[in-house]
Write a protein that holds these residues in place. Sequence first.
Motif, short mmCIF file in Angstrom:
data_model
loop_
_atom_site.label_atom_id
_atom_site.label_comp_id
_atom_site.label_asym_id
_atom_site.label_seq_id
_atom_site.Cartn_x
_atom_site.Cartn_y
_atom_site.Cartn_z
N THR A 99 0.84 -1.20 0.00
CA THR A 99 0.00 0.00 0.00
C THR A 99 0.87 1.25 0.00
OG1 THR A 99 -0.03 0.19 2.39
CG2 THR A 99 -1.77 -1.18 1.41
N VAL A 100 0.21 2.37 -0.20
CA VAL A 100 0.89 3.66 -0.16
C VAL A 100 1.63 3.82 1.17
CG1 VAL A 100 0.44 6.15 -0.01
CG2 VAL A 100 -0.58 4.79 -1.86
N LEU A 101 0.89 3.58 2.25
CA LEU A 101 1.48 3.74 3.58
C LEU A 101 2.66 2.79 3.79
CD1 LEU A 101 0.87 5.65 5.85
CD2 LEU A 101 -0.73 3.97 6.80
N GLU A 102 2.49 1.55 3.33
CA GLU A 102 3.59 0.58 3.48
C GLU A 102 4.82 1.03 2.68
OE1 GLU A 102 0.81 -3.38 4.18
OE2 GLU A 102 1.50 -2.89 2.17
N ASN A 103 4.58 1.55 1.46
CA ASN A 103 5.70 2.04 0.65
C ASN A 103 6.46 3.13 1.39
OD1 ASN A 103 6.25 1.39 -2.45
ND2 ASN A 103 4.11 0.92 -2.02
N LEU A 104 5.70 4.06 1.98
CA LEU A 104 6.36 5.15 2.72
C LEU A 104 7.15 4.60 3.90
CD1 LEU A 104 3.59 7.92 2.75
CD2 LEU A 104 5.67 7.85 1.36
N ARG A 105 6.53 3.67 4.61
CA ARG A 105 7.21 3.17 5.82
C ARG A 105 8.44 2.35 5.48
NH1 ARG A 105 1.83 2.60 9.66
NH2 ARG A 105 1.68 4.87 9.82
N ILE A 106 8.40 1.65 4.35
CA ILE A 106 9.60 0.91 3.91
C ILE A 106 10.71 1.94 3.65
CG2 ILE A 106 10.60 -0.52 2.08
CD1 ILE A 106 7.68 -1.71 1.75
N GLY A 107 10.34 3.04 3.01
CA GLY A 107 11.33 4.10 2.72
C GLY A 107 11.95 4.64 3.99
N PHE A 140 -1.94 0.02 -8.21
CA PHE A 140 -3.20 0.54 -8.76
C PHE A 140 -3.21 2.05 -8.88
CE2 PHE A 140 -5.49 -3.43 -6.96
CZ PHE A 140 -5.15 -4.15 -8.08
N LEU A 141 -2.13 2.70 -8.50
CA LEU A 141 -2.10 4.16 -8.59
C LEU A 141 -1.81 4.60 -10.03
CD1 LEU A 141 0.16 5.08 -5.52
CD2 LEU A 141 -2.32 4.79 -5.57
N SER A 142 -2.20 5.81 -10.37
CA SER A 142 -1.83 6.38 -11.67
C SER A 142 -0.33 6.68 -11.68
CB SER A 142 -2.61 7.68 -11.91
OG SER A 142 -2.09 8.69 -11.07
N GLY A 143 0.20 6.96 -12.87
CA GLY A 143 1.62 7.27 -12.98
C GLY A 143 2.02 8.45 -12.10
N GLY A 144 1.20 9.49 -12.10
CA GLY A 144 1.51 10.68 -11.31
C GLY A 144 1.47 10.38 -9.82
N GLU A 145 0.47 9.60 -9.41
CA GLU A 145 0.37 9.23 -7.98
C GLU A 145 1.57 8.36 -7.59
OE1 GLU A 145 -4.52 9.27 -8.16
OE2 GLU A 145 -3.44 7.37 -8.25
N GLN A 146 1.96 7.47 -8.50
CA GLN A 146 3.13 6.63 -8.20
C GLN A 146 4.40 7.48 -8.06
OE1 GLN A 146 3.73 3.21 -10.68
NE2 GLN A 146 1.67 2.42 -10.32
N GLN A 147 4.50 8.53 -8.89
CA GLN A 147 5.69 9.38 -8.79
C GLN A 147 5.69 10.16 -7.47
OE1 GLN A 147 8.40 9.44 -11.04
NE2 GLN A 147 9.26 10.42 -9.23
N MET A 148 4.49 10.64 -7.07
CA MET A 148 4.41 11.31 -5.76
C MET A 148 4.86 10.34 -4.66
SD MET A 148 0.72 13.16 -5.90
CE MET A 148 0.28 14.32 -7.17
N LEU A 149 4.39 9.10 -4.78
CA LEU A 149 4.74 8.11 -3.76
C LEU A 149 6.24 7.83 -3.78
CD1 LEU A 149 3.97 6.10 -1.60
CD2 LEU A 149 3.26 4.49 -3.39
N ALA A 150 6.80 7.74 -4.99
CA ALA A 150 8.24 7.45 -5.09
C ALA A 150 9.06 8.57 -4.44
CB ALA A 150 8.65 7.26 -6.54
N ILE A 151 8.62 9.81 -4.67
CA ILE A 151 9.35 10.94 -4.05
C ILE A 151 9.13 10.92 -2.54
CG2 ILE A 151 9.50 13.47 -3.90
CD1 ILE A 151 8.83 13.56 -6.91
N GLY A 152 7.89 10.64 -2.13
CA GLY A 152 7.59 10.54 -0.70
C GLY A 152 8.44 9.46 -0.03
N ARG A 153 8.53 8.33 -0.69
CA ARG A 153 9.33 7.23 -0.12
C ARG A 153 10.80 7.65 0.00
NH1 ARG A 153 9.87 1.98 -3.73
NH2 ARG A 153 10.98 3.57 -4.91
N ALA A 154 11.29 8.38 -1.01
CA ALA A 154 12.68 8.85 -0.94
C ALA A 154 12.85 9.85 0.22
CB ALA A 154 13.09 9.49 -2.27
#
Length: 243
Positions: A99-107, A140-154
Amino acid sequence: MVFYENMLALNNVSIACDEKRIVGVFGANSAGKSTLMYTLSGIMEDIRKKELMAGGERITVLGSVTYLGEDISGLKPSMRARRGLILCPERRRIFSESTVLENLRIGGYLAKPAEARETEEYCFKLFPPLVKLRKRIGGFLSGGEQQMLAIGRALMAQPKLLLLDEPLMGLSPLMQAILVKATRVIRDERQVSIIVTEQYARPVIPIVDYAFILENGAAVLEGERQELLDNPDVRSAYFGVES
Ligand code: ATP
């Protein structure tokens, strides 16, 4: 310098990013942008070792990476990350089954708990669309949402120097504008230095302090943003801005 077997992917490139600046590295497909980002983050060394073990191509990396005044050329990517040198890779590479939250927490797994909590909140403030997606599976996120998440995770990894490899790739102009603005906000609010690569300079040039142009693995041009924009030939050739 980076050779893939006999092919020279990075030729005598020397780039620098001063603290709290945004540096752009622009170049067409295959110019060497990702090779540069892998070299700075140390992942190139992992790729080299894997190829060696698999009996594949010989990768040669020459030169050095200096970070906060120290030669870190021999440091593994994980050790560079611990010191705040964080790569947000091309094509986002989020964990698509988490999930989004899990991605962030892994980061944020290396961050102190209080830092991780604060940064998690910051990510949702920076990217409000992620708030209602926090339980959504990343794939399941859009490309833009995935990029936000990738930056958030970083960001969760507490970067001092953030490497953004083609963050705008494949995204709509509106989404690109949101991400470009967020990049500047991150620098201003988090005191992070940022090196951002892109194929097209135009959407990013307004926020960079300094830029390099890569062609066939070589840095053919560099300068302060205004210096580059003031040159009509450079403007039309590289920034798609007619003078
Ligand atoms: P793109 O916009 O397509 O991501 P790029 O500027 O990031 O391009 P790189 O991925 O760094 O470019 O590639 C630079 C050159 O090195 C290209 O010619 C590419 O084909 C080659 N290359 C990249 N990775 C490897 C590899 N593992 N083995 C051999 N050649 C490679």
